[in-house]
Design a protein around this motif. Structure first.
Motif, PDB file in Angstrom:
ATOM      1  N   CYS A   1       4.632   4.346  -9.484  1.00 57.01           N
ATOM      2  CA  CYS A   1       5.484   3.436  -8.741  1.00 57.01           C
ATOM      3  C   CYS A   1       5.869   2.157  -9.681  1.00 57.01           C
ATOM      4  O   CYS A   1       6.817   1.444  -9.017  1.00 57.01           O
ATOM      5  CB  CYS A   1       4.954   2.873  -7.383  1.00 57.01           C
ATOM      6  SG  CYS A   1       3.295   2.314  -7.643  1.00 57.01           S
TER       7      CYS A   1
ATOM      8  N   HIS B   1       1.172   4.212  -3.170  1.00 55.74           N
ATOM      9  CA  HIS B   1       0.859   5.513  -2.911  1.00 55.74           C
ATOM     10  C   HIS B   1       1.993   6.537  -3.872  1.00 55.74           C
ATOM     11  O   HIS B   1       1.819   7.639  -3.762  1.00 55.74           O
ATOM     12  CB  HIS B   1       0.638   5.900  -1.594  1.00 55.74           C
ATOM     13  CG  HIS B   1      -0.619   5.657  -1.041  1.00 55.74           C
ATOM     14  ND1 HIS B   1      -0.953   4.444  -0.417  1.00 55.74           N
ATOM     15  CD2 HIS B   1      -1.891   6.331  -0.815  1.00 55.74           C
ATOM     16  CE1 HIS B   1      -2.323   4.471   0.116  1.00 55.74           C
ATOM     17  NE2 HIS B   1      -2.527   5.439  -0.252  1.00 55.74           N
TER      18      HIS B   1
ATOM     19  N   ARG C   1       0.854  -1.179   0.259  1.00 59.66           N
ATOM     20  CA  ARG C   1       0.117   0.010  -0.002  1.00 59.66           C
ATOM     21  C   ARG C   1       0.718   1.207   0.028  1.00 59.66           C
ATOM     22  O   ARG C   1       0.538   2.173  -0.613  1.00 59.66           O
ATOM     23  CB  ARG C   1      -0.854  -0.228   0.896  1.00 59.66           C
ATOM     24  CG  ARG C   1      -2.128  -1.083   1.250  1.00 59.66           C
ATOM     25  CD  ARG C   1      -2.948  -0.879   2.283  1.00 59.66           C
ATOM     26  NE  ARG C   1      -3.710   0.418   2.305  1.00 59.66           N
ATOM     27  CZ  ARG C   1      -3.511   1.123   3.327  1.00 59.66           C
ATOM     28  NH1 ARG C   1      -2.888   0.724   4.475  1.00 59.66           N
ATOM     29  NH2 ARG C   1      -3.992   2.238   3.335  1.00 59.66           N
ATOM     30  N   THR C   2       2.140   1.209   0.762  1.00 57.76           N
ATOM     31  CA  THR C   2       3.023   2.334   0.741  1.00 57.76           C
ATOM     32  C   THR C   2       3.546   2.609  -0.515  1.00 57.76           C
ATOM     33  O   THR C   2       3.818   3.883  -0.977  1.00 57.76           O
ATOM     34  CB  THR C   2       4.177   2.061   2.012  1.00 57.76           C
ATOM     35  OG1 THR C   2       3.236   1.979   3.078  1.00 57.76           O
ATOM     36  CG2 THR C   2       5.005   3.151   1.884  1.00 57.76           C
TER      37      THR C   2
END
Length: 173
Positions: free
Chosen positions: A68, A64, A60-61
């Motif tokens: 990515c 964000h 999840r990090t």
């Protein structure tokens, strides 16, 4: 049978007066119970996908970070460790497992050849979607009977407490 304060809910009719150190401790105990139950349910629900709660946080990090999935926008492994508030060695272990599962890829950092960047794969993006669904389901089961007004108050109070805690600086050891 004996229980610990984190196993059983407190009897709200005979609890400490609000605004006292005892009520703050009771609030902390209630939050600890909630967090444990939510984390346990989330873990059980992620288990069939081969994802641990810690790995879910890392995914999840990474998700964000805009872009990515591309080397230019991928997060450095050291930055991931910082965002997760874990040691770099622990982040390496998490990324090892995610890479083995095909959910992330490592890439050398063009600006620093000692550094490694972590890219989210297409399978990783799909896992982030599943994680989001699981989180929503568990949260709805736990907080489903709480009124929207009470949810708003609770969220506002927790954000305020967190802001005050962070503003005070690093905790003493």
């Amino acid at each position: 049978m004996t229980t610990t304060p984190t196993d059983e809910p407190a009897d709200s009719s005979s609890g400490p007066r609000l605004g006292t150190p005892d009520s703050a401790a009771e609030l902390a105990d209630a939050m600890t119970r909630a967090i444990k139950r939510i984390r346990r349910q989330t873990g059980w629900r992620l288990e069939p996908y081969g994802i641990t709660p810690g790995q879910a946080r890392a995914l999840r990090t990474l998700a964000h970070v805009p872009g990515c999935e591309t080397p230019d926008h991928a997060m450095r492994l050291s930055d991931l460790a910082d965002k997760l508030h874990i040691a770099p060695r622990s982040a390496t272990t998490v990324v090892d497992a995610l890479e083995e599962a095909g959910l992330v890829e490592r890439s050398p950092d063009p600006a620093d050849r000692r550094a490694v960047r972590v890219l989210l794969t297409e399978a990783g993006r799909a896992a982030v979607e599943r994680i989001g669904q699981v989180r929503d389901e568990v949260a709805q089961e736990y907080f489903g009977e709480v009124s929207p007004a009470d949810e708003e108050v609770l969220l506002r109070v927790l954000r305020s407490a967190e802001a005050r805690f962070l503003a005070a600086g690093p905790p003493r050891r």
